[in-house]
Design a protein around this motif. Sequence first.
Motif, PDB file in Angstrom:
ATOM      1  N   UNK A 172       0.820  -1.213   0.000  1.00 57.72           N
ATOM      2  CA  UNK A 172       0.000   0.000   0.000  1.00 57.72           C
ATOM      3  C   UNK A 172       0.851   1.260   0.000  1.00 57.72           C
ATOM      4  N   UNK A 173       2.167   1.102  -0.029  1.00 58.63           N
ATOM      5  CA  UNK A 173       3.049   2.259  -0.055  1.00 58.63           C
ATOM      6  C   UNK A 173       3.821   2.479   1.220  1.00 58.63           C
ATOM      7  N   UNK A 174       3.579   1.669   2.247  1.00 60.14           N
ATOM      8  CA  UNK A 174       4.314   1.788   3.492  1.00 60.14           C
ATOM      9  C   UNK A 174       5.720   1.210   3.381  1.00 60.14           C
ATOM     10  N   UNK A 175       6.495   1.383   4.449  1.00 58.95           N
ATOM     11  CA  UNK A 175       7.892   0.944   4.444  1.00 58.95           C
ATOM     12  C   UNK A 175       8.108  -0.376   5.165  1.00 58.95           C
ATOM     13  N   UNK A 176       7.031  -0.998   5.633  1.00 62.24           N
ATOM     14  CA  UNK A 176       7.155  -2.285   6.288  1.00 62.24           C
ATOM     15  C   UNK A 176       7.256  -2.220   7.790  1.00 62.24           C
ATOM     16  N   UNK A 177       7.271  -1.016   8.361  1.00 66.47           N
ATOM     17  CA  UNK A 177       7.370  -0.866   9.812  1.00 66.47           C
ATOM     18  C   UNK A 177       6.939   0.543  10.202  1.00 66.47           C
ATOM     19  N   UNK A 178       6.569   0.698  11.478  1.00 69.86           N
ATOM     20  CA  UNK A 178       6.212   2.011  12.010  1.00 69.86           C
ATOM     21  C   UNK A 178       7.404   2.534  12.806  1.00 69.86           C
ATOM     22  N   UNK A 179       8.124   3.501  12.232  1.00 68.48           N
ATOM     23  CA  UNK A 179       9.321   4.055  12.875  1.00 68.48           C
ATOM     24  C   UNK A 179       9.223   5.572  12.973  1.00 68.48           C
ATOM     25  N   UNK A 180       8.042   6.093  13.083  1.00 69.13           N
ATOM     26  CA  UNK A 180       7.774   7.517  12.899  1.00 69.13           C
ATOM     27  C   UNK A 180       8.626   8.414  13.780  1.00 69.13           C
ATOM     28  N   UNK A 181       8.735   8.073  15.068  1.00 70.26           N
ATOM     29  CA  UNK A 181       9.363   8.980  16.030  1.00 70.26           C
ATOM     30  C   UNK A 181      10.878   9.041  15.905  1.00 70.26           C
ATOM     31  N   UNK A 182      11.465   8.116  15.159  1.00 70.91           N
ATOM     32  CA  UNK A 182      12.910   8.157  14.936  1.00 70.91           C
ATOM     33  C   UNK A 182      13.234   8.458  13.476  1.00 70.91           C
ATOM     34  N   UNK A 183      12.216   8.797  12.689  1.00 75.61           N
ATOM     35  CA  UNK A 183      12.406   9.054  11.262  1.00 75.61           C
ATOM     36  C   UNK A 183      12.381  10.535  10.933  1.00 75.61           C
ATOM     37  N   UNK A 184      11.398  11.267  11.487  1.00 75.15           N
ATOM     38  CA  UNK A 184      11.181  12.648  11.085  1.00 75.15           C
ATOM     39  C   UNK A 184      11.690  13.615  12.158  1.00 75.15           C
TER      40      UNK A 184
END
Length: 416
Positions: free
Chosen positions: A278-290
Amino acid sequence: ARLEARAHGLQVAMNFAYLDQIGLLSDTVLDGSGAALRAGDARLHKACPPADHAVDGPGDDADDDDVLFEAQLAPGVEAVRVPREVLNEFWCANFGVTSMAPAFSAEIALLGPGGAPLGHVEAAGLDAAAASRIADALARLNGVSLRDFLGAPQASEVGEGECNDVPCIAALMVVFRAALACGATCEFAGGFADAKEAVCCYFDALCDQVRPAPSEFLSLVVVHEPLPSIYCIEAGSSFVLGKMFLRAQEYYECPDARFRRHRFTLDEYKAWCRDTEAGGEGAFRYYVTWPGFNLPSWVLDDLRAGALGPLEPWEQALLAAVRDPPGDRRYYVIGTSERDPLTLRHELAHGLWTTDPGYKAAVTEVLAGISDAERQGVRATLIDMGYADDDEIIDDETQAYMCEGNTLGSGRQDTC
């Protein structure tokens, strides 16, 4: 009884309990004294800790019964100590010896209110220094109430090279970095892709179960106006900042149109992050990404009007951090971590793009000098970075990255 040997100039003493623990003995009857057998600079202690005993952590005056391993690894170097257990309101960590090297394991149960399990991490193949460092980091939360997990000033001191974040998050980061540095492995219960996703989801679970008040989030940020009509929310923690901005930011510019300008839940967004098809990156890493965030004032107006449904305490804190300025004027809200001038420059460029027509006109004229082929390359780069395929968003991100000196693969340093 004891077994003694000398290796690399250090004398090591082991009792039968240790040998039994690492599988070298079987059907062995130990005497009941439980005394640690010592020789020279290293000692390994009896194998069975009291089930209900929590240690004070390495470096404190813990009883020998609390210590699994203690050694002077080299002359002139501070001795390392590995406890059997670290137990507090945040986790129950049990350390074990897995080989004669020696190598250690750490099994860490992540705890929520009332001791409810929130997750499980197991590190294997740790060397003595890594195991000691992990135990020390986990023990910093001893005596801290889980209710105070966001602040916990008494646990906020970090060691050299460690991240300055929410104390329990900083401690988990030590676990993963120490394991990585010595070549150990980490496994996570719950199907997390990696350490980054595990720590992000642990933070979410704490927020959901402890439910900090908006005021607690507000106490961790500072708001100032670096340029007219541009308000900067600055935080020492990327987790606190990301938690406050996440739904508002993705409502504004998520690359998936199902979220952009639509109502959604955090769980729905996480599911999309994990869905590569669906376009995701395979994991939820939001707080260490942006590292930074940017919102035009109309997004905050939509939040206040209920566009995302009921707001969580951390989202209420976002709205409370910046009240509507006097008069009917557009404004902009950005978010950055402390001591990050490059991200601040990037986010200020976003703010000027929206609030200063003269700036936008001048920058648009400069960008017009980029060839169509170069613009298409820049667009592809931004989309690959996770930005929406939207003309206004692409132009805004292009100028913001170029303001910080990033050519986005165009090679047009003159434009920057």
